[in-house]
Design an enzyme around this catalytic site. Structure first.
Site, PDB file in Angstrom:
ATOM      1  N   GLU A 216       0.895  -1.177   0.000  1.00 36.92           N
ATOM      2  CA  GLU A 216       0.000   0.000   0.000  1.00 36.92           C
ATOM      3  C   GLU A 216       0.919   1.208   0.000  1.00 36.92           C
ATOM      4  OE1 GLU A 216      -3.316  -0.106  -0.132  1.00 36.92           O
ATOM      5  OE2 GLU A 216      -3.433  -2.281  -0.014  1.00 36.92           O
ATOM      6  N   CYS A 250      -2.005   9.550   2.223  1.00 37.59           N
ATOM      7  CA  CYS A 250      -1.600   8.967   0.929  1.00 37.59           C
ATOM      8  C   CYS A 250      -2.598   9.289  -0.184  1.00 37.59           C
ATOM      9  CB  CYS A 250      -1.441   7.461   1.067  1.00 37.59           C
ATOM     10  SG  CYS A 250      -2.928   6.659   1.664  1.00 37.59           S
TER      11      CYS A 250
HETATM   12  P1  NAD Z   1       8.207   4.555   4.907  1.00 42.62           P
HETATM   13  O1  NAD Z   1       8.224   3.768   3.660  1.00 42.62           O
HETATM   14  O2  NAD Z   1       9.385   5.420   5.225  1.00 42.62           O
HETATM   15  O3  NAD Z   1       8.040   3.613   6.188  1.00 42.62           O
HETATM   16  C1  NAD Z   1       6.999   2.663   6.285  1.00 42.62           C
HETATM   17  C2  NAD Z   1       7.408   1.543   7.218  1.00 42.62           C
HETATM   18  O4  NAD Z   1       8.556   0.881   6.684  1.00 42.62           O
HETATM   19  C3  NAD Z   1       7.805   2.000   8.626  1.00 42.62           C
HETATM   20  O5  NAD Z   1       7.314   1.076   9.573  1.00 42.62           O
HETATM   21  C4  NAD Z   1       9.318   1.984   8.592  1.00 42.62           C
HETATM   22  O6  NAD Z   1       9.882   1.744   9.867  1.00 42.62           O
HETATM   23  C5  NAD Z   1       9.597   0.843   7.640  1.00 42.62           C
HETATM   24  N1  NAD Z   1      10.882   0.996   6.922  1.00 42.62           N
HETATM   25  C6  NAD Z   1      11.547   2.125   6.648  1.00 42.62           C
HETATM   26  N2  NAD Z   1      12.686   1.861   5.973  1.00 42.62           N
HETATM   27  C7  NAD Z   1      12.731   0.522   5.816  1.00 42.62           C
HETATM   28  C8  NAD Z   1      13.657  -0.377   5.188  1.00 42.62           C
HETATM   29  N3  NAD Z   1      14.775   0.075   4.623  1.00 42.62           N
HETATM   30  N4  NAD Z   1      13.370  -1.681   5.215  1.00 42.62           N
HETATM   31  C9  NAD Z   1      12.229  -2.147   5.788  1.00 42.62           C
HETATM   32  N5  NAD Z   1      11.335  -1.354   6.385  1.00 42.62           N
HETATM   33  C10 NAD Z   1      11.574  -0.032   6.412  1.00 42.62           C
HETATM   34  O7  NAD Z   1       6.867   5.413   4.871  1.00 42.62           O
HETATM   35  P2  NAD Z   1       6.362   6.495   5.894  1.00 42.62           P
HETATM   36  O8  NAD Z   1       7.217   7.711   5.786  1.00 42.62           O
HETATM   37  O9  NAD Z   1       6.148   5.888   7.226  1.00 42.62           O
HETATM   38  O10 NAD Z   1       4.894   6.800   5.301  1.00 42.62           O
HETATM   39  C11 NAD Z   1       4.660   7.713   4.288  1.00 42.62           C
HETATM   40  C12 NAD Z   1       4.450   7.021   2.965  1.00 42.62           C
HETATM   41  O11 NAD Z   1       3.489   6.005   3.093  1.00 42.62           O
HETATM   42  C13 NAD Z   1       3.919   7.956   1.909  1.00 42.62           C
HETATM   43  O12 NAD Z   1       4.541   7.673   0.693  1.00 42.62           O
HETATM   44  C14 NAD Z   1       2.449   7.611   1.849  1.00 42.62           C
HETATM   45  O13 NAD Z   1       1.829   7.945   0.627  1.00 42.62           O
HETATM   46  C15 NAD Z   1       2.485   6.154   2.082  1.00 42.62           C
HETATM   47  N6  NAD Z   1       1.209   5.682   2.608  1.00 42.62           N
HETATM   48  C16 NAD Z   1       0.445   4.858   1.838  1.00 42.62           C
HETATM   49  C17 NAD Z   1      -0.792   4.448   2.296  1.00 42.62           C
HETATM   50  C18 NAD Z   1      -1.684   3.542   1.492  1.00 42.62           C
HETATM   51  O14 NAD Z   1      -2.637   3.032   2.060  1.00 42.62           O
HETATM   52  N7  NAD Z   1      -1.446   3.351   0.210  1.00 42.62           N
HETATM   53  C19 NAD Z   1      -1.236   4.855   3.540  1.00 42.62           C
HETATM   54  C20 NAD Z   1      -0.429   5.691   4.280  1.00 42.62           C
HETATM   55  C21 NAD Z   1       0.799   6.092   3.821  1.00 42.62           C
END
Ligand code: NAD
Length: 451
Positions: A216, A250
């Site tokens: 997502e 998002c």
């Molecule tokens: P992110 O990708 O930085 O982090 C998401 C999760 O992944 C966190 O739990 C983080 O700890 C983990 N993570 C970070 N780096 C990692 C790595 N190298 N390996 C494995 N896991 C890792 O995203 P964010 O900043 O928390 O959220 C914002 C993003 O999420 C935006 O792009 C937003 O559009 C998207 N988002 C999408 C939805 C959806 O339903 N499609 C909903 C909310 C947010």
């Protein structure tokens, strides 16, 4: 964040979950229902605490926090509780004559041990909602909240880990870059909510073990505004959807493409509605990194309204600009408004966003957007309104995601279909066995008749 589990502890936990899953206890529908009822009660009893940490981590006001996080999860629980019996029933399918007599059906079976990783912007709703789906479908769950909403993360960990056995459901706090230790041969499904770049890493890691993956991801969601609209309602729906949760959603409209005939009145109305909606016009940003990224956007674009900020409080005004040079999703309270004169031309430029929005009374333009674009979802004459309906599948396409969830789609996403055929000994057709002493011509005729 407390010290995280060691590799060995993670391994032991995952094996325990595997064993618990293999015991068959989660196959029992009453067991799943009682878990969901218990979870609902925990959420209701701790509502005040949940709203408090969401205010502390993200500055969320209680109305937005309650509707988009607490109630959001409760509604998902209610829908799954209401339908779980129906959805988990065996589904009969037609039989093939060649197998006569027999019966064929399929059933939804759980995937096993599910790892659910979530983002910080709706720290409660986006971790718990997929967990609800995973439970309803009969899985064991390991949840990994985001470290960027630390108070919410700790509260979720306490609420879950103090109330459920770890071999069934467990929350583990880990920093982003440490998360991949959770992905290994003991995991049967990874459900990830976050940015596209991390989504790619998760997908790559999961592919080593051929694990089912749901992604997502983020969205640079275009919002088209035609000249055949109710302007007041349109602007209210857009401004609400954009600035909800400080634009850190998002599915927030990322930028506006407005019909050039109404560009000026649209901008004036937007300014009027921002003033009407937001008394103090201050939107809290999650952390300094995102704040700096957003300030950089403001500095590079042509600001037509707002643009002020407070570095000390990490707050930014609702900002409108007339250019859009930033290529990634904005994910903050900045709304570029640019004009178009040819809708057809504009829609050809759009590539796989999470959502597309169109405001227009014109049925032909509605049809054009629905049929000639590729996005996760589409909302006509609305913005984030679409996600409130749990009966609609939610998910992205390509860069904005893989897979759908919510309501029935949550149940299906966390299950797989197992096809089952039960043949009888009453009759056996010897013609299908070697040495196949039937001419091909005759066989073709028989197949035609049996179809
Ligand atoms: P992110 O990708 O930085 O982090 C998401 C999760 O992944 C966190 O739990 C983080 O700890 C983990 N993570 C970070 N780096 C990692 C790595 N190298 N390996 C494995 N896991 C890792 O995203 P964010 O900043 O928390 O959220 C914002 C993003 O999420 C935006 O792009 C937003 O559009 C998207 N988002 C999408 C939805 C959806 O339903 N499609 C909903 C909310 C947010």
């Amino acid at each position: 964040m407390e010290s995280s589990l060691t590799h060995d502890e993670i391994n032991i936990l995952q094996i325990k979950q595997k064993e618990f899953f293999n015991s068959g206890k989660t196959l029992n529908i009453d067991f799943r229902k009682s878990t969901l009822i218990k979870l609902k009660k925990i959420i209701e009893e701790n509502e005040e605490q949940i709203l408090k940490v969401l205010l502390e981590d993200l500055g969320k006001n209680e109305i937005e926090a309650f509707t988009s996080e607490v109630n959001y999860v409760i509604e998902e629980i209610d829908i799954l509780l209401e339908n779980i019996d129906k959805w988990s029933k065996d589904k009969k399918v037609k039989n093939s004559l060649i197998n006569f007599p027999s019966k064929s059906y399929y059933k939804y079976v759980p995937n096993g041990v599910c790892l659910i990783i979530s983002s910080w912007n709706y720290p409660f709703g986006l971790l718990l909602t997929p967990i609800v789906g995973a439970i309803a479908a009969g899985n064991c769950v390991i949840g990994k909240p985001s470290e960027h909403a630390p108070k919410a993360s700790k509260l979720i960990k306490d609420l879950i880990n103090n109330n459920f056995n770890e071999e069934y459901i467990k929350i583990i706090e880990l920093k982003g870059e440490e998360t991949n230790v959770l992905i290994n041969e003991n995991i049967n499904q990874v459900f990830f909510t976050g940015g596209t770049e991390v989504g790619r890493i998760i997908n790559q890691e999961a592919s080593k073990y051929l694990i089912k993956v749901n992604l997502e991801l983020g969205g640079k969601n275009p919002c088209f505004v035609d000249d055949d609209i109710d302007l007041d309602v349109t602007v209210k729906r857009i401004i609400w959807g954009k600035f909800f949760n400080s634009g850190q959603t998002c599915i927030a409209p990322d930028y506006i493409l407005v019909n050039e005939n109404i560009k000026d009145i649209f901008i004036n109305k937007s300014i009027e509605i921002i003033k009407e909606f937001y008394d103090n016009n201050k939107f809290k940003i999650i952390n300094k990194k995102h704040f700096d990224r957003l300030i950089n956007i403001i500095k590079k674009e042509e600001v037509i309204y707002g643009g002020n900020y407070s570095e000390d409080n990490l707050e930014i005004e609702a900002t409108l600009c007339s250019t859009i040079n930033y290529k990634d999703e904005i994910f903050g309270p900045i709304l570029p408004i640019i004009s178009y004169n040819n809708l057809n031309k504009e829609i050809n430029k759009i590539q796989n966003p999470l959502n597309i929005y169109l405001f227009s009374k014109n049925k032909e333009k509605q049809r054009l957007i629905i049929e000639n674009t590729n996005s996760g979802n589409i909302v006509i004459n609305g913005t984030i309104h679409g996600i409130v309906n749990h009966h609609l599948p939610f998910g992205g396409v390509s860069e904005s995601g893989i897979g759908t969830y919510h309501g029935f789609d949550s149940f299906e996403t966390f299950s797989r279909k197992k096809g089952i055929m039960v043949k009888s000994f009453l009759f056996d057709n010897n013609k299908i066995y070697p040495p196949y002493n039937i001419p091909l011509k005759i066989l073709k005729k028989i197949i035609k008749v049996l179809k």
